[in-house]
Design a protein around this motif. Structure first.
Motif, short mmCIF file in Angstrom:
data_model
loop_
_atom_site.label_atom_id
_atom_site.label_comp_id
_atom_site.label_asym_id
_atom_site.label_seq_id
_atom_site.Cartn_x
_atom_site.Cartn_y
_atom_site.Cartn_z
N SER A 154 0.85 -1.22 0.00
CA SER A 154 0.00 0.00 0.00
C SER A 154 0.87 1.25 0.00
CB SER A 154 -0.91 0.03 1.23
OG SER A 154 -1.77 -1.08 1.23
N ALA A 155 1.91 1.26 0.84
CA ALA A 155 2.81 2.42 0.93
C ALA A 155 3.56 2.63 -0.39
CB ALA A 155 3.79 2.23 2.07
N ILE A 156 3.98 1.52 -1.00
CA ILE A 156 4.69 1.58 -2.29
C ILE A 156 3.78 2.21 -3.34
CG2 ILE A 156 5.46 0.11 -4.21
CD1 ILE A 156 6.68 -1.77 -2.00
N LEU A 157 2.53 1.77 -3.38
CA LEU A 157 1.59 2.28 -4.39
C LEU A 157 1.32 3.76 -4.19
CD1 LEU A 157 -0.88 -0.74 -4.45
CD2 LEU A 157 0.74 -0.13 -6.24
N LYS A 158 1.23 4.18 -2.93
CA LYS A 158 1.00 5.61 -2.65
C LYS A 158 2.19 6.45 -3.14
CE LYS A 158 -1.87 4.96 1.46
NZ LYS A 158 -1.87 5.06 2.94
N MET A 159 3.40 5.96 -2.85
CA MET A 159 4.58 6.73 -3.28
C MET A 159 4.73 6.77 -4.80
SD MET A 159 7.53 5.93 -0.44
CE MET A 159 7.31 4.16 -0.31
N LEU A 160 4.33 5.66 -5.44
CA LEU A 160 4.45 5.60 -6.90
C LEU A 160 3.31 6.32 -7.62
CD1 LEU A 160 5.53 1.93 -7.72
CD2 LEU A 160 6.82 4.00 -8.25
N HIS A 161 2.19 6.53 -6.91
CA HIS A 161 0.99 7.04 -7.58
C HIS A 161 1.21 8.33 -8.37
CE1 HIS A 161 -3.18 7.70 -8.58
NE2 HIS A 161 -3.11 8.90 -8.03
N PRO A 162 1.89 9.34 -7.82
CA PRO A 162 2.09 10.56 -8.63
C PRO A 162 2.82 10.30 -9.95
CG PRO A 162 2.61 10.98 -6.33
CD PRO A 162 2.44 9.49 -6.47
N PHE A 163 3.74 9.31 -9.94
CA PHE A 163 4.48 8.97 -11.15
C PHE A 163 3.66 8.09 -12.09
CE2 PHE A 163 7.63 9.60 -7.78
CZ PHE A 163 8.59 10.40 -8.39
N MET A 164 2.98 7.10 -11.52
CA MET A 164 2.28 6.07 -12.30
C MET A 164 0.82 5.97 -11.86
SD MET A 164 4.97 2.96 -11.89
CE MET A 164 6.64 3.03 -12.50
N PRO A 165 -0.01 6.95 -12.23
CA PRO A 165 -1.38 6.96 -11.68
C PRO A 165 -2.24 5.77 -12.11
CG PRO A 165 -1.09 8.70 -13.33
CD PRO A 165 0.26 8.12 -13.08
N TYR A 166 -2.04 5.30 -13.34
CA TYR A 166 -2.94 4.26 -13.86
C TYR A 166 -2.76 2.91 -13.16
CZ TYR A 166 -4.46 7.30 -17.68
OH TYR A 166 -5.00 8.32 -18.41
N VAL A 167 -1.52 2.42 -13.18
CA VAL A 167 -1.29 1.08 -12.65
C VAL A 167 -1.51 1.04 -11.13
CG1 VAL A 167 1.22 1.22 -12.29
CG2 VAL A 167 0.17 -0.98 -12.85
N THR A 168 -1.15 2.12 -10.44
CA THR A 168 -1.34 2.14 -8.98
C THR A 168 -2.82 2.16 -8.64
OG1 THR A 168 -1.03 4.55 -9.07
CG2 THR A 168 0.88 3.22 -8.44
N ASP A 169 -3.61 2.89 -9.44
CA ASP A 169 -5.07 2.91 -9.23
C ASP A 169 -5.63 1.51 -9.45
OD1 ASP A 169 -7.89 3.01 -9.91
OD2 ASP A 169 -7.70 5.19 -10.04
N GLU A 170 -5.20 0.86 -10.52
CA GLU A 170 -5.71 -0.48 -10.84
C GLU A 170 -5.41 -1.47 -9.72
OE1 GLU A 170 -7.43 -3.55 -13.30
OE2 GLU A 170 -7.51 -1.36 -13.43
N ILE A 171 -4.18 -1.43 -9.20
CA ILE A 171 -3.79 -2.39 -8.15
C ILE A 171 -4.55 -2.09 -6.86
CG2 ILE A 171 -1.87 -3.23 -6.72
CD1 ILE A 171 -0.02 -2.60 -9.17
#
Length: 676
Positions: free
Chosen positions: A659-676
């Motif tokens: 969850s923390a990884i996805l939050k940190m990556l979200h600004p860079f990679m909004p699509y895949v982090t949203d999907e996961i």
């Protein structure tokens, strides 16, 4: 459950529309602290290129990060009418349709221009969507919309009344193809082959002559004197006598002026006040006539006698032949010299005497220089070294030519009746006044962008809340054109800097380090890259592959390896999801050594990434995330966790870490982090 294989097309489909439908990008939550960015408005002349993709990705990362931190984050979208560039495109389109653009009435032509704008604005909207940009479309502006027109008129009228805008005859840069004046910043200097033509100017009543060297013999028809330095022993006795102007055979005076440098060339200079900025000043000092010899389209006029109607370069060729035949040409000395070219059309610029509107820059520039000394209120450049560029331009500034002989743009709010001039927000009510046909330089309206987009000159709630903006993101090549002008207009009209920070990025180049251009055929369409590798891969590559202020080399292999990184994240997420299906609540009461190890590592990474994000060091943030996710989390922890998957604490750790990884990556990679 996630699909077995990461498929970027499937992941991206429908997401942007969903985000818009849920109004995730809309600002205005008054319970939160405001944070604002305005987009550098792209020109409505075509498609967005890789440079736009880079610039907007950086802004989107910032705005998503701030939104996640709990700010009321506003990102204002908008586009620029881009005067010369758009007019040239519309004219070309009309010619393709068999229509001579200048045969149309202005109002007719403008209909075609607005059709063009609407078509290309729609394209840009589609491209913004494909890039996943979290823009607040409820606040979108266009540099020619009515609110911005009011702001532009208000600025013009105010500066005019303050004596900071004036109309005068000056030597300006003239584009003979677009047939308009240009500002100095719109002229690009290129080294081109040329020559010094050494010509005999015979002294009246003698067989002696002065040797005059010029790179532009075709302007000699406009010569109204030759100058020598009053301290030059060789020639000072000739001051006050006349020479015979070659070909024209009329007498012009020999004058003494410091402009003639005894050390340079022959020490004698022909003076053409209507076609050279230095000669113009000499002409003013000696009260010389100003004779224009070239037409606005670059052909010679009637003052060029038998060369009337010839193109300026053809005239040069023919004139040199005639001088040679008449025994007036001494020699041709071939040189390479730096010559101004129009940034928009690429043609050689003509220095030209013309009546234009100017902004008096010195007082405005001095205020910027003064403000930059105030640590609490200055524009903070990131990296800091770019402040020198702004300060340098403000130190050497010259009056800004703001009138353009175009149809596409903000009409100058000035009216004429005989010799009378009226400047105002509205046309005069009496009969007989005619409005100036010129429009304003595109940069005049985009200089107001940080505050005009928020409703200025009205004291709107938006303006009070979101101005000054928090950061502007732009390329270093645009500091003199845009950043400087926003800064002096912001200070002059609002009393505040337009933005707190100015994040500067470089130019995008190909793998070999060459600038991307049509002529080299090395341009890359970001939309094609998205089709091939997905938006997230492109965004991550663009934002993490160079440090602030540095140029970026586009390398498809690196985009491909980013896709592989996302695929690795996908597989790790899939593993986590399969193994935490029955986890109801976090429980960290029975942590194994490896759980404690990864949580400790994670906390350090969160701290480092946050620090790097706050200081706009996205390449460092990306590097921290990449090595933590790939090495520590995927290669090490996931493998170790397989031995204790029956532990609720391990499941909790897996869930918490991903969850923390996805939050940190979200600004860079909004699509895949949203999907996961």
């Amino acid at each position: 459950m996630l699909e077995k294989k990461y498929d970027h097309k499937m992941v991206e489909e429908g997401k942007y529309e969903n985000w818009l439908n849920h109004k995730y990008f809309e600002s205005g939550d008054m319970s939160k602290k405001p944070y604002a960015i305005v987009i550098p408005p792209p020109n409505v002349t075509g498609k967005l290129h890789l440079g736009h993709a880079w610039d907007t990705t950086l802004q989107d990362i910032i705005i998503r990060f701030k939104r996640m931190q709990g700010y009321d984050a506003l990102w204002v979208p908008g586009m620029d009418h881009a005067g010369i560039a758009t007019q040239a495109k519309v004219d070309a389109k009309l010619k393709d349709m068999g229509i001579n653009p200048r045969s149309l009435e202005r109002t007719e032509w403008l209909k075609y221009a607005w059709d063009w704008k609407n078509e290309y604005a729609e394209n840009i909207h589609k491209q913004w969507a494909k890039m996943g940009l979290s823009l607040d479309y409820t606040k979108e502006r266009f540099t020619l919309d009515s609110g911005l027109s009011d702001a532009v008129k208000h600025v013009f009228v105010t500066l005019y009344n303050e004596g900071l805008i004036y109309r005068g005859e000056r030597i300006i840069n003239w584009d003979p193809q677009a047939m308009t004046a240009l500002s100095n910043e719109e002229v690009i200097y290129k080294d081109v082959p040329g020559a010094f033509y050494h010509i005999k100017y015979f002294i009246e009543g003698t067989d002696d002559y002065l040797e005059v060297a010029t790179t532009r013999p075709e302007t000699l028809f406009g010569d109204t004197a030759v100058a020598v330095n009053p301290n030059d022993e060789r020639y000072k006795d000739l001051i006050g006598k006349n020479v015979i102007l070659p070909i024209v055979n009329k007498l012009i005076p020999i004058i003494g002026d410091e402009h003639a440098d005894p050390e340079f060339g022959t020490g004698i200079v022909k003076i053409t006040p209507a076609h050279d900025p230095n000669d113009f000043e000499v002409g003013n000092r000696h009260n010389l006539e100003r004779i224009i010899v070239i037409n606005p389209d670059g052909t010679m006029n009637e003052n060029a006698l038998g060369y009337n109607g010839l193109d300026r370069f053809l005239c040069r060729k023919k004139l040199v032949e005639d001088l040679k035949n008449d025994g007036l040409l001494i020699s041709i000395e071939e040189i390479t010299h730096s010559v101004g070219h129009s940034e928009r059309t690429g043609v050689m610029v003509e220095p030209y005497l013309s009546k234009q509107w100017f902004v008096k820059m010195r007082p405005l520039a001095d205020r910027v220089l003064e403000n930059q000394k105030d640590k609490n209120n200055k524009v903070n450049f990131v990296p800091e070294r770019f402040e020198k560029i702004m300060n340098h331009w403000m130190e050497i500034t010259y009056d800004w030519c703001i009138s353009r002989q175009l149809w596409w743009g903000h009409r100058i709010p000035a009216w004429y009746k005989g010799e009378e001039v009226y400047v105002g927000m509205e046309a005069p009510t009496e009969e007989g006044w005619v409005q100036d046909t010129d429009v304003l330089d595109t940069w005049f309206s985009s200089a107001l962008w940080p505050f005009s987009t928020l409703g200025w000159p009205e004291e709107t709630d938006l303006l009070k809340r979101y101005y000054p903006n928090n950061v502007l993101v732009t390329g270093y090549d645009i500091i003199p054109f845009w950043v400087n002008r926003m800064t002096f207009q912001g200070l002059h009209f609002t009393g505040k800097r337009p933005f707190k920070d100015c994040l500067i990025h470089g130019l995008i180049r190909d793998k070999e380090g060459r600038k991307m251009s049509k002529s080299l055929g090395n341009g890359v369409d970001p939309m094609d890259v998205i089709d091939e590798y997905g938006c997230d891969a492109l965004r991550y590559f663009l934002s993490t592959s160079s440090a602030a202020g540095q140029d970026l080399r586009y390398d498809e292999e690196k985009v491909k390896s980013t896709w592989n990184f996302i695929n690795k994240l996908w597989n790790a997420s899939r593993f986590c999801l399969m193994n935490i299906e029955d986890l109801k609540v976090y429980d960290f009461s029975n942590l194994a050594v490896q759980d404690k190890w990864i949580l400790s590592k994670l906390n350090k990474v969160i701290s480092k990434v946050t620090k790097n994000m706050e200081s706009y060091e996205f390449n460092n943030a990306g590097g921290e995330l990449y090595s933590f996710i790939w090495s520590d989390f995927c290669d090490s922890y996931i493998e170790m966790s397989k031995f204790s998957l029956d532990s609720v604490s391990t499941k909790s750790t897996l869930c918490y870490a991903i969850s923390a990884i996805l939050k940190m990556l979200h600004p860079f990679m909004p699509y895949v982090t949203d999907e996961i």
